[in-house]
Motif scaffolding. Structure first.
Motif, PDB file in Angstrom:
ATOM      1  N   ASP A 174      21.481  84.676  51.372  1.00  0.00           N
ATOM      2  CA  ASP A 174      21.964  84.302  52.887  1.00  0.00           C
ATOM      3  C   ASP A 174      22.137  82.445  52.691  1.00  0.00           C
ATOM      4  O   ASP A 174      23.052  81.965  53.576  1.00  0.00           O
ATOM      5  N   THR A 175      21.541  81.919  51.863  1.00  0.00           N
ATOM      6  CA  THR A 175      21.516  80.479  51.639  1.00  0.00           C
ATOM      7  C   THR A 175      22.844  80.034  51.131  1.00  0.00           C
ATOM      8  O   THR A 175      23.568  79.018  51.159  1.00  0.00           O
ATOM      9  N   ARG A 177      25.594  81.206  52.081  1.00  0.00           N
ATOM     10  CA  ARG A 177      26.645  80.868  53.090  1.00  0.00           C
ATOM     11  C   ARG A 177      26.062  79.706  54.103  1.00  0.00           C
ATOM     12  O   ARG A 177      26.824  79.039  54.569  1.00  0.00           O
ATOM     13  N   THR A 178      24.633  79.697  54.478  1.00  0.00           N
ATOM     14  CA  THR A 178      24.226  78.686  55.140  1.00  0.00           C
ATOM     15  C   THR A 178      23.969  77.233  54.772  1.00  0.00           C
ATOM     16  O   THR A 178      23.852  76.504  55.634  1.00  0.00           O
ATOM     17  N   GLU A 179      23.810  77.287  53.284  1.00  0.00           N
ATOM     18  CA  GLU A 179      23.244  75.926  52.816  1.00  0.00           C
ATOM     19  C   GLU A 179      24.191  75.573  51.696  1.00  0.00           C
ATOM     20  O   GLU A 179      24.503  74.560  51.718  1.00  0.00           O
ATOM     21  N   GLU A 194      33.633  80.125  55.463  1.00  0.00           N
ATOM     22  CA  GLU A 194      32.501  80.860  55.434  1.00  0.00           C
ATOM     23  C   GLU A 194      32.904  82.423  54.990  1.00  0.00           C
ATOM     24  O   GLU A 194      34.111  82.764  55.444  1.00  0.00           O
TER      25      GLU A 194
END
Length: 308
Positions: A174-175, A177-179, A194
């Motif tokens: 998930d990171t 995409r988020t980080e 994204e």
């Protein structure tokens, strides 16, 4: 990396000032020597431990280790397993070590085995994708690349001229995409786009030589351990068309990816999704081990006498 405030100016690639700011936000969150080197040492009675380089950044120094078959036999095929090219992808590191501990004995006397379990130890400790210079080793396996890449390239060239198999163990998290995706866009002065995070295991083949039967054989075995990522509404996984169940492809040499460093007849990159509600850390490690075993079994059954 923390994401509480952006680094640099939108649309402008980072310079050294921005890299220094980024480095100031990184902190050691786990320990390579304690977590990984002790496990490598524990395997020393079964495999030969090889030092293949040193990574030195500011006040930090790391020894790069590989494990290889204790007895090298001329005429046997050479096999390379790599993990931790992206240091934060934990099951890639632990999966390579688990394979050595639990399964590699079944291939003794059948292959000359080389395993580099933690290619990027600075990033392992900081749970990051990049090295100290904000460089992704897995886009830079080419001459003049970062030491994490060039040291591994030198090691593989010294180990064998020809390889039957190279399997590179990774995760999609998930990171991403988020980080790490937003950080990459900021570093390069680009707009972040994204992408949907795939829920499940998948493989990345070489678009120059897909070897689809090989890839499918790995998927079939891993599916006994964990679920396979479905395509999104566009028929893609992370922006790439799905070419078979759980399989996408990249031009690995063009992109400077780790599987480009040998002439292996069979090559693939695993991608485990550790953030799924349907997995556990143990399942992720077991999926990596299953992938390595399936890759070896298929490659040996279709080796055609290719030697290392």
């Amino acid at each position: 990396m923390t994401t509480d405030s952006p680094i640099g100016e939108a649309g402008r690639p980072w310079g050294e000032r921005e890299r220094d700011q980024w480095r100031s936000r990184q902190s050691r969150r786990r320990f390579y020597d304690k977590d990984i080197v002790t496990r490598i040492d524990a395997l020393g009675d079964r495999f030969e431990r090889t030092v293949y380089g040193q990574v030195r950044y500011a006040g930090d120094a790391y020894t790069l280790y590989a494990l290889r078959s204790r007895v090298m036999r001329p005429g046997l095929p050479a096999v390379l397993v790599t993990g931790g090219v992206h240091g934060y992808e934990t099951s890639g590191v632990l999966g390579a070590l688990a394979f050595l501990d639990q399964a590699a004995g079944a291939y003794a006397g059948r292959v000359n085995l080389l395993v580099a379990p933690c290619v990027s130890p600075w990033a392992y400790e900081r749970i990051h994708r990049w090295n100290h210079d904000a460089v992704d080793p897995n886009r830079n396996f080419r001459p003049g690349g970062p030491v994490e890449a060039t040291a591994l390239m030198d090691l593989t060239q010294s180990f064998a001229n020809d390889y039957l198999l190279h399997i590179d163990l990774h995760e999609t998290t998930d990171t991403d995409r988020t980080e790490f995706g937003p950080a990459l866009s900021a570093r390069d002065g680009k707009v972040f786009v994204e992408e949907e995070t795939p829920d499940g295991f998948y493989l990345v083949a070489d678009s120059e030589d897909r070897q689809l039967d090989f890839q499918k054989a790995i998927i079939a075995e891993v599916e006994k351990v964990t679920h396979i990522a479905p395509p999104d509404a566009q028929g893609e996984i992370i922006g790439s068309p799905v070419i078979a169940h759980g399989i996408i492809e990249y031009p690995v040499a063009q992109l400077g990816l780790c599987p480009s460093i040998t002439n292996a007849r069979f090559k693939t990159t695993t991608e485990v999704y550790p953030d799924s509600s349907r997995t556990t850390p143990d399942i992720c490690i077991r999926a990596q081990v299953a992938a390595v075993r399936a890759a070896l079994d298929f490659a040996l059954a279709h080796s055609g006498g290719k030697a290392g």
